[in-house]
Structure formats: structure tokens, C-alpha cells
Design a protein around this motif. Structure first.
Motif, PDB file in Angstrom:
ATOM      1  N   ILE A 359      55.502  22.612 -11.174  1.00  0.00           N
ATOM      2  CA  ILE A 359      55.121  21.277 -11.687  1.00  0.00           C
ATOM      3  C   ILE A 359      55.885  19.983 -10.726  1.00  0.00           C
ATOM      4  O   ILE A 359      55.528  19.025 -10.866  1.00  0.00           O
ATOM      5  N   CYS A 360      56.983  20.508 -10.087  1.00  0.00           N
ATOM      6  CA  CYS A 360      57.849  19.557  -9.369  1.00  0.00           C
ATOM      7  C   CYS A 360      57.532  19.628  -7.781  1.00  0.00           C
ATOM      8  O   CYS A 360      58.145  18.924  -6.994  1.00  0.00           O
ATOM      9  N   GLN A 361      56.765  20.782  -7.399  1.00  0.00           N
ATOM     10  CA  GLN A 361      56.510  20.909  -6.128  1.00  0.00           C
ATOM     11  C   GLN A 361      55.698  19.706  -5.509  1.00  0.00           C
ATOM     12  O   GLN A 361      54.878  19.288  -6.012  1.00  0.00           O
ATOM     13  N   ASN A 362      56.454  19.222  -4.321  1.00  0.00           N
ATOM     14  CA  ASN A 362      55.623  18.030  -3.589  1.00  0.00           C
ATOM     15  C   ASN A 362      55.779  16.735  -4.281  1.00  0.00           C
ATOM     16  O   ASN A 362      54.989  15.756  -4.297  1.00  0.00           O
ATOM     17  N   ARG A 363      56.838  16.703  -5.282  1.00  0.00           N
ATOM     18  CA  ARG A 363      56.664  15.349  -5.962  1.00  0.00           C
ATOM     19  C   ARG A 363      58.317  14.862  -5.568  1.00  0.00           C
ATOM     20  O   ARG A 363      59.082  15.321  -5.663  1.00  0.00           O
ATOM     21  N   SER A 364      58.132  13.688  -5.581  1.00  0.00           N
ATOM     22  CA  SER A 364      59.398  12.928  -5.168  1.00  0.00           C
ATOM     23  C   SER A 364      59.761  11.800  -6.582  1.00  0.00           C
ATOM     24  O   SER A 364      60.305  10.597  -6.321  1.00  0.00           O
ATOM     25  N   MET A 365      59.623  12.292  -7.536  1.00  0.00           N
ATOM     26  CA  MET A 365      59.856  11.540  -8.913  1.00  0.00           C
ATOM     27  C   MET A 365      61.324  11.389  -9.035  1.00  0.00           C
ATOM     28  O   MET A 365      61.842  10.327  -9.716  1.00  0.00           O
ATOM     29  N   CYS A 366      61.886  12.251  -8.429  1.00  0.00           N
ATOM     30  CA  CYS A 366      63.731  12.139  -8.845  1.00  0.00           C
ATOM     31  C   CYS A 366      64.297  11.652  -7.533  1.00  0.00           C
ATOM     32  O   CYS A 366      64.434  12.377  -6.510  1.00  0.00           O
ATOM     33  N   GLN A 367      64.925  10.322  -7.789  1.00  0.00           N
ATOM     34  CA  GLN A 367      65.363   9.864  -6.421  1.00  0.00           C
ATOM     35  C   GLN A 367      66.749  10.502  -6.197  1.00  0.00           C
ATOM     36  O   GLN A 367      67.109  10.710  -5.073  1.00  0.00           O
ATOM     37  N   HIS A 368      67.419  10.965  -7.379  1.00  0.00           N
ATOM     38  CA  HIS A 368      68.574  11.754  -7.026  1.00  0.00           C
ATOM     39  C   HIS A 368      68.575  12.810  -7.922  1.00  0.00           C
ATOM     40  O   HIS A 368      67.764  12.859  -8.774  1.00  0.00           O
ATOM     41  N   GLY A 369      69.678  13.809  -8.214  1.00  0.00           N
ATOM     42  CA  GLY A 369      69.353  14.866  -9.074  1.00  0.00           C
ATOM     43  C   GLY A 369      68.392  15.926  -8.595  1.00  0.00           C
ATOM     44  O   GLY A 369      67.972  15.941  -7.660  1.00  0.00           O
ATOM     45  N   PHE A 370      67.732  16.626  -9.446  1.00  0.00           N
ATOM     46  CA  PHE A 370      66.507  17.535  -8.954  1.00  0.00           C
ATOM     47  C   PHE A 370      65.902  17.679 -10.290  1.00  0.00           C
ATOM     48  O   PHE A 370      66.033  17.332 -11.402  1.00  0.00           O
ATOM     49  N   CYS A 371      64.570  17.867  -9.926  1.00  0.00           N
ATOM     50  CA  CYS A 371      63.556  18.165 -10.937  1.00  0.00           C
ATOM     51  C   CYS A 371      63.290  19.500 -11.633  1.00  0.00           C
ATOM     52  O   CYS A 371      63.366  20.492 -11.070  1.00  0.00           O
ATOM     53  N   ASN A 372      63.276  19.338 -13.065  1.00  0.00           N
ATOM     54  CA  ASN A 372      63.124  20.578 -13.626  1.00  0.00           C
ATOM     55  C   ASN A 372      62.272  20.460 -14.758  1.00  0.00           C
ATOM     56  O   ASN A 372      62.237  19.711 -15.809  1.00  0.00           O
ATOM     57  N   ASN A 373      60.908  21.366 -14.335  1.00  0.00           N
ATOM     58  CA  ASN A 373      59.771  21.111 -15.345  1.00  0.00           C
ATOM     59  C   ASN A 373      59.398  19.750 -15.757  1.00  0.00           C
ATOM     60  O   ASN A 373      59.055  19.408 -16.550  1.00  0.00           O
TER      61      ASN A 373
END
Length: 738
Positions: A359-373
Motif C-alpha cells: 500500500i506504501c509502494q511507490n508513494r511519497s506521502m510521508c515526508q519523514h518517518g516511514f509509511c506503515n499500511n
């Protein structure tokens, strides 16, 4: 064999029995087995490996290297035969007799092969060796060391040194300039400071700042721009200064209404309008482009290292390793500027190389931290918000992030802690006093630190040595008694040492302190030893050595102890000598010891073989029964030993009596038939005697086994006049005659 490096001039000289190399004796030549003449064989001098059987000295075993030239007594020894020279008119010269395997322009093995100089150092081949030419900033045999170029403290006048590769830079206080802050700067000539001084006032350089000297008494203030003829209703003291009305004198005019501002700490000037510049007055600056923040309210300063290219510390001099504490689960941490990055292994991504869900693949929604689900996890990132896009101010957190009174400075996405004395680490959680204990040892546990002071040193940082510190010779002193009040001390010395600081050895031998009862005193450092005389032992030579303890006397000799000696009393043991180990040959010492008998020497004893004429241990008695002449009329002579002599008695035949059987027995005149009476009696007696003889024979046989070798006169009496001396022992020792 001599090990010499490339391009070495070697001078060898033989002086008497020494070989000198460059005036230094390296070999001693014993005259009995070697001399300089051994190097000359029939006028020949051999260089290198001779290869000839007649040369077998170790120094002829071979030479590995290059010879530029060889001279003996200043004369050149050529490497070519004399016939190859042209115009060689030298009178004194050496001629080559034999040349073997001489190679011109010899080259050693490639010593750089298999050796790599670090940090782009250049390997230089030497003769059987190599060296590394290091680039700027590195040193060591392999260019492995990067020395601290700031270790020599090159920056002057409070400049802060920043180490580099092979160089350094100095960040100077604003009142100094130059490569090492060696040039003083007149602040009145910088930034038009003089133009700020109003009303014809004069600019005065203060070193770290400037001020205006008001020549017109009608004006005051830092820049001489405030009229003095004002009261507290007309003027306001700045920065919370307190105003009070006052009267002053201007020239000839007295009681002129004026004011006075009492400034709070951190401010100065007539109107308290000037902040005291704590960034300059101590000559301290923030290095590495750090921004100095003046803090007059606390009479201090701080450095904002956010622009210092990833440096931290009180003066922005400590490089931040952003990989410390960083987590790259499936990758390698790369230190960056103000941050770090993870070089992820194949198949992993994200800031810490965690596996990213689809669900986080190829997405840059998180400027910092990391994407989790589909959501941004900002934990430990220094950011907050739905996209981890907003800086999180750690310094405002409920629980302090800087421990042990450390000062927190918020940074973008991070924070910085300025630690109090004795603490370090990003959160100031690690106690470390290794560089602050002046005369002591740093001791730490998980949370705290303390300095364990050396003897006679006190205070928290062990920076207050007492009068006893460092004055008494440590290994020679029991303790030191000091008075900090009167600043004096007294060293209590160990036994054997004296003087005010226990530095001098006491010669116990000269001071009559030593106790060497039976020996010679030898003084040593701090003590003495006793060299005991012969026959004594013990630390103080007060113990007599009993030489008899080792049982030196043999063969039953009695040992008598003496000083450093012993005497063996051999007595009648049959032995003599210092240890009673030498057999005495009694037959030689006393040739008449056996009288007329034959003397046989034994080990520690002797025996006498007597003739039939003599009896006794030494054949000293005549045999009274010799030739049986003493008993008449067929009497049998027998003898026994009584009263230190042998006496005889006669066993008379029937019909005779008397001492020597010299008398005929008297016959009875009348009576019954004696044969009838005596016959049965004699028969009974004979039977009894026969039984007694048999019993006696058996007992005698047993007695002989038990007493074989014993001296028994009664035995001689019953066995006849012939005595076998081999089966007889000597008399008791007190009866021996020698």
C-alpha cells in the motif's frame, strides 16, 4: 656480517683485537683463534663469498648487496683486472687475481610487492626494504595515521582550531584575524564604528568591543547621543533598568537635574541600552559557521550549531556522527550532514531499509518517518503531523530529553543537548569525567561520575593538591602528615630511608643499626644484608650451622660439631679418617696383635687364626692341654676359661684319680660282689647318659646355629684344644688390644 642500508658509507678498522665499524667496536677478536691476518691469505683479500674450500671462516660465508667501491688504507680495490685499465700509473695499488659473478647495476628484489600503502600512499622500493610516501594529512609506516593537526594548539588569542587533512583552520574572535588569529583588529575602523559616535565623541577600541568617549558633557549614552539634562519623567531606562533622579555639575553650573540608570546584570550603558557581548568578552567564538547567541539575561552565550555543517558541542567543534544510534535494518548507514541515510540492500527500501508494504509502494506521502499500511509512522524521526512534515520540538516534551541539567536546543527534525560538566552523549546520559579529573581517576556508574583523588589531593575535580602531594618519595614513604592550614608536611619514611622527602638511603652498616652478629654488613638501597662468616647462617648470621646434621661420620663414628667444621670420633669402630670411612688394617698397625697366631684383616675388624698351642681372641693364652702332657695314666685333658685365663682339668681313666690322674684309686678290702651290684646300676646310668647325650647333641646343634661366631670358652673346653677362629668374634670392644 654487517646489515647496512642503501647508500651507506661503512668504515671498518682493526685495532689490536677489536673490529671497529664507523669507530664503534662490534666484534672482539680473541688472539688465540682470529686476527686481522686471517683476512689476508698469501697477500690476497677476498670480498664476498669466496667459494674456495680453503676459506672456511664464518665471515667469508657471503655478502648480499651492492658495493659501490672498496678501499683498504685509502687505496681503491678494483673490480676489474689491471690489464683493462688505461693509463693506470698508480704506484700503490691492488690487482684483481680472480673475478667471479660480478653484476653491474645490481637491483634488489621488488620490496613493494605484497605491500600496500594505505590512504593512497606511494610505495617506494628500497634495497630489501620499502617505505610509504604519504599524502598530506597522513603519516605512519603504512600511512595509517591521521594526526590531529590541532594538537600543537596553533591558534592564538582564543582562536578555535578545526582539524583537517594535513592542515587546520582557526576561527578567530572578532577582535583578531589572520591564519592563526595573530593580527589584532581595531574595532573602531570596522563597519564605520566611528560614525556611530555622535556629538564629536571619540571611538575607543575595547578589544572585544568599542565605546564612545563623550567629549561634550551635555551628552551621554553608549553613542553620546542622549542629553544629560533630563529627569526620569523624560527619559526611560531600557532593558528593565531602574531610573533615579540626580543632580550633576556641568562645568561651572551646579545642581543640574539629570538621571541615573541602574542596569540589571547583562546590560550596560547610561541607558542600559547595550547588551554585554558575551560572545566576545571571553574571546570565545562558535566554530564551523556556528551562530553565537548572546544571552545577557543569563550572562552567558550559546552556540547555534544548526548552520555549522553537522557540528555540535558548546562551540560547535564536535562533529556529529549521525550513524550513532541510527538503525538501518537491512542496509548500511551512511553519515550525512545533519542526518544519515541508509543504503538499503536489494529488496528493501525506506529510511531504515524496512520492507515496505504494497500500500506504501511507490508513494511519497510521508515526508519523514516511514509509511506503515498507508499511515506515516513519525516515531523517533523528529517530525510530526500526518505526513511527518512538521518539526517536532523535543525540547518542549513533557519528559526532558537532555539529562543531568543539559541545555536542549531544538533543531529541524532533531535536537541538540549542551551537556553539563561530566556528561556526554546525545542526551547527556553518559557520565564521563576522564578529561576533568585533574589529579585523580574518573569513576563512573550508569548514571553518575566522581573523581577519585590521588593521595593528598581534594575537592570535586581533584584540583587542590595539599602540601604532601608529590614531595615524598612514593616507594620509600609510609605516609605523609600535612597541614593545609600552615602549608607544611612531614614525610614518615620507610625503614632504611631518610631525609626530609625520604630520598636518601640510610647506611645501616655505618650507623651501627645493622645486626650482623657473625658476619659482614653490606648496605643496600633502603636496607642491608649480612654476609655470614663460615659456619653461620640466618638473616642476621645468628644461627650456628650444625655440620653434624648431614650425618657425615660413617661406620658408627660419633660427630662433634664445631664452628664451620666437625670432627668424627671414630673410637674402636675399626675405622679412621675425617669421616671414619677408612678401614684400619689392625694387622699392619700392630703386627704382634695375634701373638704367634695369623692375623686376617676384616672390614672394620680383624680375626686371629691360632695354632694348637694357643687360645684366645688374640692367641694370647697357651693351650694347657697341648700334647696332652698334663694328664697321666690315660687321662683326657680338658680346659675352661676362668679368671681371665685358661685352666685345665683331667678326665681320669678308671682306676686313677687326682688333679693330673697321677694317683691310683684305692680298691675295697671286702664286701659283696661289686659286679653284681654295680652292673645294673652302670647299665641304667649308661642308658640315662645315652639319652642325655642325644638331647645335648640336639640342643648343641641348635645352639651352634644361634651362637655361631660368638666367643665361648666352655665350647672350647668340650670340643678340644683346636679352636677355629673363623667362627669366633672379637672380645667385647673394651677388651681389644691394639
Amino acid at each position: 656480517k654487517f646489515e647496512v642500508s642503501n647508500e651507506t658509507n661503512l668504515t671498518l678498522e682493526v685495532s689490536q683485537d677489536d673490529v671497529l665499524v664507523d669507530d664503534t667496536a662490534v666484534v672482539n677478536l680473541a688472539p688465540s683463534n682470529f686476527s686481522f691476518n686471517d683476512m689476508l691469505k698469501n697477500g690476497e683479500i677476498v670480498l664476498g663469498s669466496s667459494g674456495f674450500l680453503r676459506y672456511s671462516r664464518e665471515w667469508e660465508a657471503g655478502y648480499n648487496g651492492c658495493l659501490r667501491e672498496v678501499r683498504l688504507g685509502g687505496e681503491l680495490m678494483p673490480f676489474y683486472k689491471d690489464s683493462t685499465f688505461q693509463n693506470n700509473t698508480a704506484v700503490n695499488k691492488f690487482e684483481v687475481q680472480n673475478i667471479m659473478n660480478i653484476v653491474s647495476n645490481c637491483v634488489g628484489k621488488d620490496s613493494c610487492a605484497g605491500h600496500s600503502c594505505l590512504n593512497k600512499g606511494n610505495c617506494v622500493d628500497l634495497w630489501n626494504d620499502y617505505k610509504c610516501d604519504c599524502p598530506a594529512g597522513f603519516e605512519g609506516s603504512m600511512c595509517e595515521d591521521n594526526p590531529d593537526n590541532c594538537a600543537i594548539h596553533p591558534c592564538m588569542n582564543g582562536g578555535v582550531c578545526v582539524d583537517g587533512l594535513g592542515t587546520y583552520t582557526c576561527t578567530c574572535p572578532k577582535s583578531f584575524s589572520g591564519d592563526i588569529c595573530q593580527n589584532e583588529v581595531n574595532l573602531c575602523s570596522v563597519n564605520n564604528a566611528s560614525d556611530l559616535c555622535a556629538n564629536n565623541s571619540t571611538c575607543v577600541d575595547l578589544g572585544n568591543d568599542f565605546t564612545c568617549n563623550c567629549t561634550d558633557q551635555e551628552y551621554t549614552g553608549w553613542y553620546c547621543n542622549v542629553p544629560v539634562r533630563q529627569n526620569c519623567n523624560e527619559i526611560r531606562c531600557q532593558n528593565e533598568g531602574t531610573c533615579s533622579n540626580t543632580s550633576i555639575t556641568l562645568g561651572a553650573e551646579t545642581n543640574v537635574t539629570s538621571f541615573n540608570c541602574s542596569c540589571r546584570l547583562g546590560y550596560e550603558g547610561q541607558l542600559c541600552e547595550k547588551e554585554i557581548d558575551y560572545c566576545s568578552i571571553n574571546g570565545l567564538v562558535c566554530a564551523n559557521n556556528g551562530q553565537c547567541i548572546n544571552q545577557p539575561n543569563t550572562q552567558n552565550y550559546s552556540c547555534n550549531c544548526s548552520e555549522s555543517l553537522d557540528f555540535t558541542g558548546a562551540n560547535c567543534t564536535e562533529k556529529i556522527n549521525n550513524c550513532i544510534g541510527a538503525v538501518c535494518n537491512n542496509g548500511t548507514c551512511l553519515d550525512g550532514v545533519r542526518n544519515f541515510s541508509c543504503l538499503c540492500n536489494d529488496g528493501y527500501t525506506n529510511i531504515t531499509c524496512d520492507t515496505v508494504t504494497d500500500i506504501c509502494q511507490n508513494r511519497s506521502m510521508c515526508q519523514h518517518g516511514f509509511c506503515n499500511n498507508g499511515f506515516c509512522n513519525c516515531a523517533d524521526s523528529g517530525w510530526e503531523g500526518s505526513g511527518c512534515q512538521r518539526d517536532f520540538n523535543e525540547c518542549n516534551a513533557t519528559e526532558p530529553v537532555c539529562f543531568h541539567d543539559g541545555n536542549c536546543t531544538n533543531l529541524e527534525g532533531w535536537f541538540n543537548c549542551s551537556c553539563s560538566l561530566g556528561y556526554e552523549g546525545h542526551n547527556c546520559s553518559t557520565p564521563n569525567c576522564s578529561n576533568i579529573c585533574v589529579l585523580g581517576t574518573c569513576q563512573t556508574n550508569e548514571t553518575d561520575w566522581s573523581c577519585k583523588c590521588e593521595d593528598y589531593v581534594q575537592d570535586q575535580l581533584c584540583d587542590n593538591p595539599g602540601p604532601c602531594y608529590g614531595v615524598c618519595e612514593k616507594n620509600k614513604t609510609v605516609t605523609c602528615i600535612q597541614s593545609t592550614q600552615f602549608n607544611n608536611y612531614s614525610c614518615i619514611c620507610k625503614t632504611g630511608w631518610g631525609n626530609i622527602n625520604c630520598t636518601d638511603d640510610i647506611d645501616e652498616c655505618k650507623e651501627s643499626i645493622a645486626e650482623c652478629h657473625n658476619g659482614t654488613c653490606i648496605n643496600t638501597n633502603g636496607s642491608y644484608t649480612c654476609n655470614c662468616w663460615s659456619g653461620y647462617t640466618g638473616q642476621y648470621c645468628n644461627v650456628t650451622i650444625n655440620e653434624c646434621d648431614s650425618n657425615p661420620c660413617q661406620n658408627g663414628g660419633t660427630c662433634k660439631d664445631e664452628i664451620a667444621n666437625f670432627t668424627c670420633i671414630c673410637g674402636i669402630t675399626g675405622y679412621q679418617g675425617h669421616n671414619c670411612s677408612e678401614n684400619i688394617n689392625e694387622c699392619i698397625v700392630n703386627t704382634t696383635i695375634c701373638n704367634s697366631g695369623h692375623c686376617i684383616d676384616l672390614d672394620g675388624n680383624y680375626k686371629c687364626n691360632c695354632s694348637n698351642q694357643n687360645l684366645g681372641f688374640n692367641c694370647e693364652f697357651e693351650n694347657p692341654c697341648y700334647n696332652n702332657t698334663m694328664c697321666s695314666n690315660g687321662g683326657v685333658c680338658q680346659y675352661n676359661y676362668t679368671h681371665s685365663a685358661y685352666e685345665h682339668h683331667c678326665q681320669c681313666a678308671g682306676g686313677f684319680e687326682g688333679v693330673n690322674c697321677e694317683k691310683q684309686s684305692q680298691s675295697p678290702s671286702s664286701g659283696p660282689d661289686l659286679g653284681v651290684i654295680i652292673g645294673p646300676i652302670v647299665g641304667g646310668v649308661v642308658l640315662i647318659i645315652l639319652i642325655i647325650v642325644i638331647v645335648a647333641f640336639i640342643m648343641t646343634a641348635r645352639s651352634k646355629r644361634a651362637t655361631r661366631g660368638a666367643y665361648s670358652p666352655s665350647q672350647q673346653e668340650t670340643s678340644g684344644s683346636r679352636v677355629e677362629m673363623g667362627s669366633v668374634l672379637k672380645k667385647p670392644p673394651e677388651e681389644r688390644l691394639i
